[in-house]
Design an enzyme around this catalytic site. Structure first.
Site, short mmCIF file in Angstrom:
data_model
loop_
_atom_site.label_atom_id
_atom_site.label_comp_id
_atom_site.label_asym_id
_atom_site.label_seq_id
_atom_site.Cartn_x
_atom_site.Cartn_y
_atom_site.Cartn_z
N HIS A 193 0.83 -1.22 0.00
CA HIS A 193 0.00 0.00 0.00
C HIS A 193 0.85 1.26 0.00
O HIS A 193 0.35 2.34 -0.30
CB HIS A 193 -0.92 0.00 1.23
CG HIS A 193 -2.03 -1.01 1.13
ND1 HIS A 193 -3.33 -0.67 0.86
CD2 HIS A 193 -2.02 -2.37 1.23
CE1 HIS A 193 -4.07 -1.76 0.81
NE2 HIS A 193 -3.31 -2.81 1.04
N ASP A 245 3.36 9.49 -0.56
CA ASP A 245 2.20 8.67 -0.21
C ASP A 245 2.03 7.58 -1.26
O ASP A 245 2.16 7.87 -2.46
CB ASP A 245 0.93 9.55 -0.20
CG ASP A 245 -0.02 9.18 0.93
OD1 ASP A 245 -0.07 8.00 1.30
OD2 ASP A 245 -0.70 10.09 1.44
P1 ADQ Z 1 -3.09 5.85 4.93
O1 ADQ Z 1 -1.68 6.31 5.10
O2 ADQ Z 1 -3.84 5.56 6.18
O3 ADQ Z 1 -3.17 4.58 3.96
P2 ADQ Z 1 -5.07 7.22 3.13
O4 ADQ Z 1 -4.92 6.55 1.83
O5 ADQ Z 1 -5.30 8.68 3.00
O6 ADQ Z 1 -3.83 7.04 4.09
O7 ADQ Z 1 -6.31 6.60 3.86
C1 ADQ Z 1 -6.81 7.09 5.08
C2 ADQ Z 1 -8.24 6.58 5.30
O8 ADQ Z 1 -8.61 6.83 6.66
C3 ADQ Z 1 -9.25 7.30 4.44
O9 ADQ Z 1 -10.23 6.39 4.00
C4 ADQ Z 1 -9.85 8.34 5.38
O10 ADQ Z 1 -11.18 8.71 5.08
C5 ADQ Z 1 -9.77 7.65 6.71
N1 ADQ Z 1 -9.61 8.64 7.79
C6 ADQ Z 1 -8.63 9.54 7.92
N2 ADQ Z 1 -8.84 10.32 9.01
C7 ADQ Z 1 -9.96 9.87 9.60
C8 ADQ Z 1 -10.71 10.27 10.77
N3 ADQ Z 1 -10.36 11.28 11.56
N4 ADQ Z 1 -11.82 9.57 11.07
C9 ADQ Z 1 -12.23 8.55 10.29
N5 ADQ Z 1 -11.56 8.15 9.16
C10 ADQ Z 1 -10.46 8.79 8.82
C11 ADQ Z 1 -2.22 3.68 3.39
C12 ADQ Z 1 -1.15 4.33 2.51
C13 ADQ Z 1 -1.82 5.18 1.44
C14 ADQ Z 1 -2.80 4.33 0.62
C15 ADQ Z 1 -3.72 3.55 1.52
C16 ADQ Z 1 -4.57 2.55 0.75
O11 ADQ Z 1 -0.27 5.11 3.29
O12 ADQ Z 1 -0.86 5.75 0.57
O13 ADQ Z 1 -3.59 5.18 -0.18
O14 ADQ Z 1 -3.00 2.82 2.53
O15 ADQ Z 1 -3.78 1.73 -0.04
#
Ligand code: ADQ
Length: 475
Positions: free
Chosen positions: A156, A365
């Site tokens: 990921h 990211d």
């Molecule tokens: P993350 O680093 O966790 O994921 P991201 O892809 O932005 O980053 O996903 C975060 C998820 O958490 C989103 O669905 C978001 O809506 C949710 N979220 C964030 N803050 C929140 C809050 N306060 N309350 C509830 N939900 C919240 C890792 C990798 C990324 C990659 C993903 C998926 O680091 O690059 O995109 O996996 O592969």
């Protein structure tokens, strides 16, 4: 008979209203909801003695197998090797890299434990899909126990170029372990190219045949690019429902007509929050006409609280938010609202819909799902504008966003201003183009593409043969 899908990840999240945030959990859960199957991983409990067998729960057609882990191992495996060694290195931040042999040993031991506890739960026709950097050696450990069913791995996060990767003392072992899978998937082309370069450097006996195949001895390992997507329809529906909810209405009312800029990120140094806060302060300096007319809402739930660098970044952000608010706030206006808490996913989608600007500026990211969620949550007739870092995997697909280098504060400042003043027609055009891209590659097609490839690429023995040898090998 179609095979059962078995997803394995470090952490299993049972579906709850306000579940812990994380892109991986969102992706795995959607895949399993559509295909059914089992999700195996750590359930969140630690014990001081032998943690025993996983507990099994079935909900909405998905089986959850929740493993307990030993406290002493977990600290070194998760906080240590996974998050102080692999995470910074894979995000191209070697100055934050911290390697300890004991952590690496614990990482290996936890992977052995995952393999031992998963083995008795496997069926002959299973397809095993392992997720992310915590579990890179899992296929090797399962193979040692005799498992020959197809095993795929999806990373990921980014995969670094060899010159960064080789900072890790055990990098050759890591690359070799990745070659024990039948299929290795990445978010973007650049990650796959980095992996191929590492294979070439570390394993002279391997040959890169083409973009989809690496040959090693008698086996071929499939490789591919599978950019993760979002569930566009579900997000649209959630955002619309949340729009009428009390929490979203209260938040919108509190803006008293000001335009909203939003950021939603786990609190992590890779997300570029310190740089973003600084750019917002500069924005209020350079474009003073926006003072008292915009509000920046940053939602950043705390993650990995026990890792030192996370405590540091938290402190820096509190200082930065305090400084900007101290400098520019008025009796009736707070420039930055900075919140360290989780929200139910639906409420979050409502907040995203309310924002005129989505500010997504990670320093690095793998993909960044928030960028995609922001677009899916918009009202297509009056959409907001996405300001997106070129360092996010999502930038490869979302070329109609305002793309910025997150280290270039001047570029971020001007992109915010452009977004706030963009005419409706241009906003609609950009949004429509990106929404089409999101629809073509949504979360369902992401999972299906990976699983279909995995089914085709198994190069070990047939499933039936495999179970016989695995059962024989059981301790
Ligand atoms: P993350 O680093 O966790 O994921 P991201 O892809 O932005 O980053 O996903 C975060 C998820 O958490 C989103 O669905 C978001 O809506 C949710 N979220 C964030 N803050 C929140 C809050 N306060 N309350 C509830 N939900 C919240 C890792 C990798 C990324 C990659 C993903 C998926 O680091 O690059 O995109 O996996 O592969």
């Amino acid at each position: 008979m179609t095979s059962r899908l078995v997803c394995v990840s470090n952490r299993v999240s049972l579906p709850r209203k306000a579940s812990a945030p994380g892109g991986l959990a969102v992706g795995v859960l959607s895949a399993l909801k559509h295909m059914g199957g089992m999700w195996f991983g750590w359930g969140g409990e630690l014990s001081d003695e032998d943690p025993g067998e996983p507990t099994i729960q079935v909900r909405d057609g998905v089986t959850y197998a929740l493993l307990n882990l030993r406290r002493d191992l977990f600290e070194r495996y998760y906080n240590g090797f996974a998050n102080e060694a692999l995470w910074p290195l894979f995000h191209y931040m070697p100055t934050r890299f911290c390697y300890r042999h004991e952590d690496h040993d614990a990482y290996q031991e936890v992977n052995r434990e995952f393999a031992r506890k998963l083995l008795p739960l496997l069926k002959p026709d299973d397809l095993i899909w392992v997720h992310d950097y915590h579990l890179i050696p899992l296929a090797s450990r399962l193979r040692e126990l005799g498992v020959r069913t197809p095993i795929g791995f999806f990373l990921h996060i980014p995969f670094p170029y060899i010159e960064t990767l080789r900072v890790l003392p055990t990098y050759v072992e890591l690359v070799r372990d990745m070659m024990a899978y039948d299929l290795v998937g990445f978010q973007v082309q650049g990650d796959l190219r980095s992996f191929q370069a590492s294979v070439e450097r570390c394993l002279p006996e391997a040959r890169i045949e083409n973009a989809e195949t690496i040959r090693i001895g008698q086996r071929t390992v499939g490789t591919g690019v599978f950019p993760i997507g979002v569930d566009v329809e579900a997000i649209q529906a959630s955002a619309q429902r949340a729009w009428g909810s009390a929490s979203v209405r209260r938040m919108v009312a509190s803006l008293v007509g000001r335009k909203l800029i939003i950021g939603v990120d786990r609190l992590d140094y890779s997300k570029g929050l310190v740089e973003r806060f600084a750019a917002y302060e500069q924005f209020l300096e350079v474009f003073p006409e926006n003072r008292n007319h915009v509000t920046y809402l940053q939602i950043a739930p705390l993650s990995r609280k026990d890792v030192q660098s996370y405590a540091e970044i938290r402190h820096s952000l509190e200082q930065a938010a305090g400084r900007t608010n101290g400098r520019f706030a008025d009796t009736d206006w707070t420039p930055i609202r900075y919140l360290n808490r989780n929200f139910p996913h639906e409420t979050l989608m409502g907040f995203l819909r309310a924002a005129h600007v989505g500010l997504v500026t990670p320093l690095r990211d793998g993909m960044n799902l928030v960028a995609k969620e922001y677009l899916a949550a918009q009202d297509p007739n009056d959409p907001g504008v996405l300001v997106l870092s070129t360092m996010a995997g999502a930038a490869h697909e979302l070329s109609s966003a305002l793309l910025v280098n997150p280290y270039d504060s001047r570029a971020v400042v001007h992109a915010i201003q452009t977004a706030l003043t963009m005419p409706l027609e241009e906003r609609r055009e950009r949004h429509a183009a990106m929404l089409e891209t999101l629809r073509k590659n949504d979360i369902r097609s992401w999972a299906q593409r990976f699983v279909t490839r995995l089914r085709e690429t198994s190069t070990w023995r047939s499933p039936r043969e495999s179970l016989v040898s695995a059962v024989r090998a059981r301790p």
